[in-house]
Enzyme design. Structure first.
Site, PDB file in Angstrom:
ATOM      1  N   SER A  11      24.060 -15.988-115.611  1.00  0.00           N
ATOM      2  CA  SER A  11      23.048 -16.843-116.172  1.00  0.00           C
ATOM      3  C   SER A  11      21.784 -16.858-115.789  1.00  0.00           C
ATOM      4  CB  SER A  11      23.699 -18.335-116.094  1.00  0.00           C
ATOM      5  OG  SER A  11      23.472 -18.830-114.673  1.00  0.00           O
ATOM      6  N   ASP A  65      16.977 -11.357-106.141  1.00  0.00           N
ATOM      7  CA  ASP A  65      17.493 -12.765-105.779  1.00  0.00           C
ATOM      8  C   ASP A  65      17.965 -13.133-104.597  1.00  0.00           C
ATOM      9  OD1 ASP A  65      19.856 -11.299-106.167  1.00  0.00           O
ATOM     10  OD2 ASP A  65      20.536 -12.344-108.078  1.00  0.00           O
ATOM     11  N   THR A  94      29.638 -16.220-106.678  1.00  0.00           N
ATOM     12  CA  THR A  94      30.681 -15.135-106.974  1.00  0.00           C
ATOM     13  C   THR A  94      30.967 -14.110-105.724  1.00  0.00           C
ATOM     14  OG1 THR A  94      30.147 -15.540-109.347  1.00  0.00           O
ATOM     15  CG2 THR A  94      31.526 -13.723-108.715  1.00  0.00           C
TER      16      THR A  94
END
Length: 500
Positions: A24, A254, A276
């Site tokens: 996402s 990130d 995750t």
């Protein structure tokens, strides 16, 4: 000290963070209000792998890509919503997943951005390592072996028409920065994940780049905090920007942004960026390039202010989410479950006598994760789990044990024992996982912030705009002042690995 001070006006104005993950993306607003950083989500959108055949009829059926055009549409929509709320946005920063790249020719993208899980990459590993053995590569780039690292992708692409035509290679956040400004660059923290950056100098590895045929198409390396450029006038008009808007190269990997916002209070702290996947590591002043570090699977990636993130990729909450998904897929209508519903019973269970290794290959693919866990427990001599709650408890204890072990292993590579473990990201919302990690490690766990990646993105922008010499310690103090943290103290020492 930041590498560049902004001349953009509006020191107290909000900034926009574009945060792109593998499943996402979102556009966030961030600003300083009464000495605290406040984040507001403006737009969230889906992302994921797409068959390359969706774009190219002749593509192999298993080839994978990203739909960057759709991502760009969603980014612009999110920015338009952000400017509608706050026309005084002073800057924009982009972070994303690592290793994947766009190829350009005369200002046009050549084909699609290939997905790091494309099977072509694994086939290229042996070919590249004929010239650059794996042990030599670690000495050059400091990275753990992963078949999807950019160097293997480029080896797979070497000789293809697309690579031969290209005049520029841009990693995903740098590509978005280029779309925003028309300026090309390669932000250092993300460049350090490619395998093409010399771990000792922080510059491109000329010999490796020449072998792969990209030495002439790699852009200038930029440090996080540098202003790339300003928003293109026509784009600014479309988005509703009120004035000149800077585009700042944040810590664009990130994980690098997440670690910026990890409120490490001392040099002897470890972190777990848990989603995750789990990224477990420590922050160091220099890379660790020993054979012991390579054999243990550690990677050296660049962080903000010339720091090094010595970390290891481990399994995160995937086992939990995939187990719930599988159970619900095979449940009768109306008989679905959620993790939240099951947790009270899970927490009341005794600790399991037998744990699993979450990193085993059998747990990587989607499917019947619960039955694979049952098989692993029984193979290890444990009793067969008979309920969903027992399986979830085994997963949580096993993840906690993995996080604790790898945190201390990373600390050992840096020459210390962690005094604290900081859990950031989505996994920090699980009180049981945090408590079990404290129990298994024998040291306190500090949970939060959840929105660490976007927060790190915003912090680098705010520092650059302020023109102040905020240190990493200053930024982390600001995080502690802005976000409520949860603290977990170890319960007993029987399972501790810290030696305390």
């Amino acid at each position: 000290m930041s590498e560049a001070k902004s001349t953009v006006p509006g020191r107290n104005a909000p900034v926009a963070a574009i945060d792109l993950g593998a499943t996402s993306g979102r556009v966030m607003l961030g600003e300083l209000v009464d000495g605290k950083v406040v984040l507001t989500q403006v737009h969230r959108f889906a992302n994921g792998a797409v068959p390359l055949s969706s774009f190219e009829a002749t593509a192999a059926p298993d080839a994978l890509a990203w739909d960057l055009d759709e991502l760009w549409t969603q980014i612009r929509h999110g920015l338009a919503l952000a400017f509608a709320q706050r026309p005084d946005i002073a800057s924009i920063g982009v972070d994303s997943w690592a290793v994947d790249y766009a190829l350009l020719k005369d200002g046009q993208r050549l084909g699609q951005v290939r997905h790091y899980r494309d099977p072509r990459n694994e086939r290229a590993v042996a070919q590249l390592e004929k010239t650059f053995p794996r042990s030599e590569l670690f000495g050059r780039n400091g990275l753990q072996f992963l078949p999807f690292n950019t160097i293997y992708q480029l080896e797979a692409e070497r000789g293809d028409t697309r690579l031969a035509l290209a005049d520029t290679l841009l990693l995903v956040p740098d590509y978005i920065n280029w779309l925003l400004t028309g300026v090309k660059g390669a932000e250092r923290t993300n460049a350090s994940t490619t395998g093409l950056l010399d771990v000792n100098t922080g510059t491109w590895d000329a010999q490796l780049a020449k072998h792969l045929g990209v030495d002439h198409i790699l852009p200038q390396v930029l440090g996080p905090g540098v202003t790339v450029g300003t928003l293109l006038p026509e784009l600014a008009a479309q988005l509703g920007a009120a004035g000149n808007v800077a585009v700042i190269a944040v810590a664009s990997h990130d994980t690098a942004s997440a670690v910026v916002a990890a409120p490490l209070a001392s040099a002897h702290a470890a972190y777990v960026s848990c989603g995750t996947w789990g990224l477990v590591g420590v922050e160091l002043p220099a890379p660790v390039l020993t054979q012991a570090a390579r054999a243990a699977g550690f990677t050296n990636e660049m962080g903000l202010d010339s720091t090094v993130r010595l970390l290891k990729n481990v399994t995160g909450t995937w086992l939990l989410s995939e187990s719930i998904r599988y159970w619900n897929l095979h449940s009768a209508p109306g008989d679905t479950v959620s993790l939240e519903e099951l947790l009270p019973v899970v927490e009341a269970l005794d600790a399991p006598n037998v744990l699993i290794d979450p990193a085993q290959e059998r747990f990587m693919a989607p499917g019947d994760i619960p039955e694979r866990i049952v098989a692993a427990v029984m193979e290890a001599g444990g009793a067969r789990p008979t309920s969903r709650e027992q399986i979830l408890r085994i997963i949580l204890d096993s993840l906690a044990s993995s996080f604790a072990f790898e945190a201390f292993a990373a600390g050992a590579q840096g020459g210390f024992k962690p005094e604290t473990i900081h859990m950031v990201g989505g996994g920090s919302q699980s009180a049981l996982l945090c408590q079990l990690t404290a129990d298994r490690s024998g040291v306190p766990v500090v949970a939060g912030p959840v929105e660490c990646t976007a927060l790190g993105n915003v912090l680098v922008q705010l520092r650059t705009l302020s023109g102040e010499s905020w240190s990493l310690a200053d930024m982390r103090t600001l995080v502690r002042d802005s976000v409520a943290m949860e603290h977990y103290v170890p319960r007993g020492v029987s399972a501790a690995i810290s030696g305390n």
